[in-house]
Scaffold this motif. Structure first.
Motif, PDB file in Angstrom:
ATOM      1  N   ASN A   2       0.840  -1.201   0.000  1.00 41.96           N
ATOM      2  CA  ASN A   2       0.000   0.000   0.000  1.00 41.96           C
ATOM      3  C   ASN A   2       0.873   1.248   0.000  1.00 41.96           C
ATOM      4  O   ASN A   2       0.484   2.298   0.506  1.00 41.96           O
ATOM      5  CB  ASN A   2      -0.927  -0.008   1.223  1.00 41.96           C
ATOM      6  N   VAL A  40      -4.983   4.550  -2.753  1.00 43.32           N
ATOM      7  CA  VAL A  40      -3.678   4.718  -2.117  1.00 43.32           C
ATOM      8  C   VAL A  40      -3.188   6.139  -2.354  1.00 43.32           C
ATOM      9  O   VAL A  40      -3.347   6.679  -3.453  1.00 43.32           O
ATOM     10  CB  VAL A  40      -2.647   3.707  -2.680  1.00 43.32           C
ATOM     11  N   ASN A  65      -9.155   0.747  -2.588  1.00 41.88           N
ATOM     12  CA  ASN A  65      -7.955  -0.083  -2.678  1.00 41.88           C
ATOM     13  C   ASN A  65      -8.351  -1.546  -2.521  1.00 41.88           C
ATOM     14  O   ASN A  65      -8.751  -1.980  -1.444  1.00 41.88           O
ATOM     15  CB  ASN A  65      -6.973   0.335  -1.581  1.00 41.88           C
TER      16      ASN A  65
END
Length: 285
Positions: A34, A66, A73
């Motif tokens: 991430n 992100v 996400n």
């Protein structure tokens, strides 16, 4: 020159950064886990500046959900559309680009391996590819060692003279050592993700460079899969190259590792390029 770029991916706007360059070979950086597009400790921003100074256009981006990008996400397994949108934005922003070399570390390497055949990408550089079956988004957060990583760690310890001294002086618990060695001895079947990567890379039409940080847990797991036989068809290809560096740094963060990494990337960028007619027709469409 560094430019901030917004580009669409479905109904969402993604954020990207272009470092301009005059060469026809360009570098796409895909972030792992991430991680935002600057990278851990600004490592990817540093990489972009380094290669832009050599004349290579470099593009990096935040996938959906992100950093500065909109959307949800849903992990690297669902990032094909994000990467495709980034490639299109990159070619639009750097229209002189004839060739894109894509770099990814950890699950970004896995994403590129899985999805690059759908994209206008001309070469792959895959570092410490993630092959451990885990829930989406956990790759960079939870590097769970498998038997291959455990074996490598124990072997490194047993080769260290200091470990022998610790063993003789009772500093190492023999019962724990025996249990650890028993765990390391158990053979594990290759993960489903490793098998998917092997299949995708075996049918790839582009040159591939595989980079490994030898003492990194994620890389140890990858090497266990690489040596298991499921990557045999990949290894047989003349345009696949494996290079290893003695470091525990997953992101090649120290100076020596970074220097080696940049050398490997530049070597791929300087390799001869012969675009296939299929790729060129796809681009015209």
């Amino acid at each position: 020159m560094r430019q901030m770029i917004s580009f669409p991916c479905g109904d969402d706007l993604l954020a990207g950064t272009l470092d301009t360059g005059e060469l026809a070979t360009a570098i796409l950086i895909v972030s792992g886990g991430n991680e935002i597009r600057s990278g851990a400790f600004a490592g990817q921003a540093t990489m972009a500046a380094h290669f832009a100074a050599l004349g290579y256009p470099v593009f990096r981006f935040d996938r959906r959900g992100v950093g500065e990008s909109e959307g949800l996400n849903t992990g690297f397994e669902n990032s094909a559309d994000d990467i495709a949108a980034a490639v299109a934005a990159f070619r639009n922003a750097a229209p002189r680009t004839e060739r894109i070399v894509a770099f990814g570390n950890c699950d970004a390497a896995s994403a590129l391996a899985l999805f690059h055949h759908k994209l206008s990408i001309d070469a792959l550089i895959l570092a410490n590819a993630w092959v451990i079956d885990a829930p989406s988004g956990d790759a960079a957060q939870s590097p769970v060692p498998n038997a291959d990583a455990i074996r490598a760690r124990y072997w490194a310890r047993l080769k260290n003279p200091r470990s022998l001294i610790d063993l003789l002086t009772g500093k190492i618990d023999l019962r724990k050592l025996a249990g650890g060695l028993a765990s390391a001895a158990r053979k594990q079947p290759a993960s489903g993700l490793a098998a998917e990567l092997a299949t995708a890379l075996a049918r790839s039409a582009v040159p591939i460079t595989v980079l490994v940080a030898q003492r990194d847990t994620t890389a140890m797991a990858f090497m266990g899969a690489w040596q298991s036989g499921i990557f045999a068809d990949v290894q047989a290809r003349p345009d696949v190259r494996l290079a290893q560096f003695d470091t525990a740094s997953h992101g090649f963060a120290d100076a020596a590792s970074r220097h080696w990494l940049f050398e490997q990337i530049q070597s791929q960028c300087q390799a001869p390029f012969n675009p296939s007619p299929v790729k060129e027709s796809e681009r015209r469409e």
